[in-house]
Design an enzyme around this catalytic site. Sequence first.
Site, PDB file in Angstrom:
ATOM      1  N   GLN A 184       0.813  -1.213   0.000  1.00  0.00           N
ATOM      2  CA  GLN A 184       0.000   0.000   0.000  1.00  0.00           C
ATOM      3  C   GLN A 184       0.849   1.267   0.000  1.00  0.00           C
ATOM      4  OE1 GLN A 184      -3.569  -0.180  -0.256  1.00  0.00           O
ATOM      5  NE2 GLN A 184      -2.767  -2.186  -0.825  1.00  0.00           N
ATOM      6  N   HIS A 199     -48.248  26.820   8.873  1.00  0.00           N
ATOM      7  CA  HIS A 199     -48.272  25.365   9.002  1.00  0.00           C
ATOM      8  C   HIS A 199     -49.492  24.924   9.820  1.00  0.00           C
ATOM      9  CE1 HIS A 199     -44.107  25.775   7.740  1.00  0.00           C
ATOM     10  NE2 HIS A 199     -43.943  24.455   7.709  1.00  0.00           N
ATOM     11  N   HIS A 201       1.321   3.264  -3.256  1.00  0.00           N
ATOM     12  CA  HIS A 201       0.299   4.107  -3.865  1.00  0.00           C
ATOM     13  C   HIS A 201       0.790   5.535  -4.074  1.00  0.00           C
ATOM     14  CE1 HIS A 201      -3.576   2.052  -4.375  1.00  0.00           C
ATOM     15  NE2 HIS A 201      -3.168   1.230  -3.435  1.00  0.00           N
ATOM     16  N   ASP A 228      -8.395  -4.050  -3.264  1.00  0.00           N
ATOM     17  CA  ASP A 228      -8.053  -3.042  -4.272  1.00  0.00           C
ATOM     18  C   ASP A 228      -8.346  -3.524  -5.684  1.00  0.00           C
ATOM     19  OD1 ASP A 228      -7.150  -1.193  -2.456  1.00  0.00           O
ATOM     20  OD2 ASP A 228      -5.019  -1.626  -2.743  1.00  0.00           O
ATOM     21  N   GLU A 241      -8.387   3.820   6.363  1.00  0.00           N
ATOM     22  CA  GLU A 241      -9.110   3.317   5.195  1.00  0.00           C
ATOM     23  C   GLU A 241      -9.110   1.785   5.145  1.00  0.00           C
ATOM     24  OE1 GLU A 241      -8.738   3.860   0.327  1.00  0.00           O
ATOM     25  OE2 GLU A 241      -7.040   4.354   1.631  1.00  0.00           O
ATOM     26  N   HIS A 242      -7.927   1.191   5.156  1.00  0.00           N
ATOM     27  CA  HIS A 242      -7.777  -0.271   5.110  1.00  0.00           C
ATOM     28  C   HIS A 242      -7.215  -0.760   6.437  1.00  0.00           C
ATOM     29  CE1 HIS A 242      -6.917   1.085   0.855  1.00  0.00           C
ATOM     30  NE2 HIS A 242      -7.919   0.245   0.648  1.00  0.00           N
TER      31      HIS A 242
END
Length: 441
Positions: free
Chosen positions: A253, A415, A256, A355, A321-322
């Site tokens: 990862q 109303h 990335h 992924d 995230e992961h």
Amino acid sequence: MPRTYLKKAPGAAKAANGGSPADIPAIVQGVIDAIRAEGDAAVRLYSEKFDKWSPESFRLSDAEIQHAISQVPAQTVADIKEVQANVRAFAVAQRESIKDFEIETAPGVFLGQRNNPINYIGAYIPGGRYPLLASAHMTILTAKVAGVKKVVACTPPAAGKIPNATVAAMHLAGADEIFILGGVQAVAAMAVGTPTVPKVDFIAGPGNAFVAEAKRQLFGEIGIDLFAGPTEVLIVADETADPFMVATDLLSQAEHGPDSPAVLITTSEEIGKRTIELCAELLEGLVTAPVASVSWRDFGEVVLAGGLDEAYAIADEYAYEHVQVLTAQPREALEKMQNFGALFLGPMTCVSYGDKCIGTNHVLPTLGASRYTGGLWVGKYLRTVTYQEVRNTEQSGKLGQLCGRAARVELFEGHARSGDLRAHMYLKDEFDWIKPGAVQQ
């Protein structure tokens, strides 16, 4: 919660705010403003400037799409289809879990819910450093399973050429129109619409800091999936974990981007120290080391926890995230953890499966957003709407009385009068503001 670091990231503070240069918002605003004012001319100008790309038409014809697919190896096409079958199966299950319903809350009072798909969405499929074919599956195919009428898909050129494999993935996922167009100019064109690029209601898909900022600035005018930051990975490991696997999966990862955090939280000092050693060794032979080594150096962390409960609590603070769980009982994380984009349980699972191929969506919350949202899924493309119908006169009158009282507490006289009117019509209640004969019954 106090943390004991075996490796602390010097760039951690920078990661917390995204690490974006201060001039990105101004640059993005300038591009958006120009495309609003000048349409296709500005789109072409910025495509030439940023991507050195100015074809006769940014939109691919059917013939061009088929030609692009013909240039892709047969095995790659077969793999795309297999991955998309996995994504489709999970997306279909998600869609089937979302139900329309109607209930009768009182005699003759019906309340209902419908889940209507968004009409037009834009899918942004990144290019740049890596051609992210999988993003086509995640954004386009999921939208189609949700029932979206039209998907406009954009991806940047690859070194001045059409990215054939990405085009194949976009087409096979169900894109209705494909544009070879990247960056802010693609996002802005889809958001505001031009004579050649259709305006959409919603844009999904990851991208670089400029794409993320464009989505942020356009949010409200259009819907978006998520505010995206750098990819994040966190591994929770106990003494049963294989440090070689831990190091391999962290670096998978880290590649990335140079600002992608990779964190290990472990109950074993031995596992932590050996992982640090192995990361250094593995980087020596990793093709993407120029990126992954910077990420690991500046944003990699190894935290020593006093036990698994503490490890899970620390992981929840990161809200990454992961989150990959390499422990003797990995499914415990389902009960122990709350804040994550996606969990990957056990040594036979890895973040890379999510992924690239397993079927769950890889567009996930970053920068702590998992504290309040999940990732992209079928439901993001649906608008959950409600409807009401009263068929019983007595119930309408009673609701009118209740409405009148509730509205006057809030000083909403108009109303209240809508409620009064039904109470008058169906229960014969009298009100000073309703003159005799005013209502035709």
